[in-house]
Write a protein that holds these residues in place. Structure first.
Motif, short mmCIF file in Angstrom:
data_model
loop_
_atom_site.label_atom_id
_atom_site.label_comp_id
_atom_site.label_asym_id
_atom_site.label_seq_id
_atom_site.Cartn_x
_atom_site.Cartn_y
_atom_site.Cartn_z
N GLY A 9 0.83 -1.21 0.00
CA GLY A 9 0.00 0.00 0.00
C GLY A 9 0.86 1.25 0.00
O GLY A 9 0.59 2.21 -0.74
N LYS A 10 1.91 1.27 0.81
CA LYS A 10 2.82 2.42 0.83
C LYS A 10 3.49 2.61 -0.53
O LYS A 10 3.62 3.73 -1.00
N ARG A 11 3.85 1.51 -1.13
CA ARG A 11 4.49 1.61 -2.44
C ARG A 11 3.51 2.16 -3.48
O ARG A 11 3.86 3.00 -4.30
N SER A 12 2.30 1.68 -3.44
CA SER A 12 1.34 2.15 -4.43
C SER A 12 1.01 3.63 -4.22
O SER A 12 0.88 4.38 -5.19
N MET A 13 0.93 4.07 -2.98
CA MET A 13 0.67 5.49 -2.74
C MET A 13 1.87 6.33 -3.19
O MET A 13 1.70 7.40 -3.76
N TYR A 14 3.04 5.84 -2.93
CA TYR A 14 4.25 6.55 -3.35
C TYR A 14 4.30 6.67 -4.86
O TYR A 14 4.56 7.74 -5.41
N THR B 51 1.77 6.41 -6.94
CA THR B 51 0.64 7.21 -7.40
C THR B 51 0.95 8.69 -7.22
O THR B 51 0.64 9.50 -8.09
N GLY B 52 1.56 9.01 -6.07
CA GLY B 52 1.91 10.41 -5.83
C GLY B 52 2.92 10.92 -6.85
O GLY B 52 2.80 12.03 -7.37
N CYS C 209 1.09 11.39 -10.16
CA CYS C 209 0.25 12.57 -10.21
C CYS C 209 1.08 13.85 -10.33
O CYS C 209 0.66 14.81 -10.96
#
Length: 119
Positions: free
Chosen positions: A105-110, A112-113, A116
């Motif tokens: 999850g942390k990787r995907s948010m990183y 994604t950020g 973006c």
């Protein structure tokens, strides 16, 4: 003075010795030629000597290389095992996936950020 019989006796002895020396002198050139031929044959043999070395023994080299490769293989396996143990939560989520899902999850948010921010 020397009488005639003694003189003839001495002369015969000198003649015999002289004849023996002449016989030796006649034989000497043949002996010298024979020795010269032997020396020339020896020289030609020395000039035409070909030394062949035996085939090299490669078994010790093969054993050294095999030991080196097995040492490298064991070192790489040890390093991979250490890395696998260190990061096994990413490979095998043994705790029911809690740690795995958290890290992913942390990787995907990183990611994604960063995605973006690029657009």
């Amino acid at each position: 003075m020397i009488n005639e019989t003694d003189f003839n006796s001495v002369m015969e002895d000198f003649t015999k010795e002289l004849q023996a020396v002449k016989d030796v002198v006649k034989v000497l050139p043949a002996k010298v030629d024979e020795l010269t031929k032997k020396v020339e044959g020896f020289k030609s043999k020395i000039e035409n000597i070909q030394v062949t070395a035996p085939a090299p023994e490669l078994l010790p080299v093969y054993n050294i290389v095999a030991d080196g490769f097995s040492t490298i293989k064991n070192a790489v396996q040890r390093q991979l095992a250490d890395l696998f143990i260190k990061n096994r939560i990413l490979v095998l989520p043994e705790d029911g996936g809690k740690g795995f899902l958290k890290i992913m999850g942390k990787r995907s948010m990183y990611l994604t950020g960063h995605y973006c921010l690029l657009f």
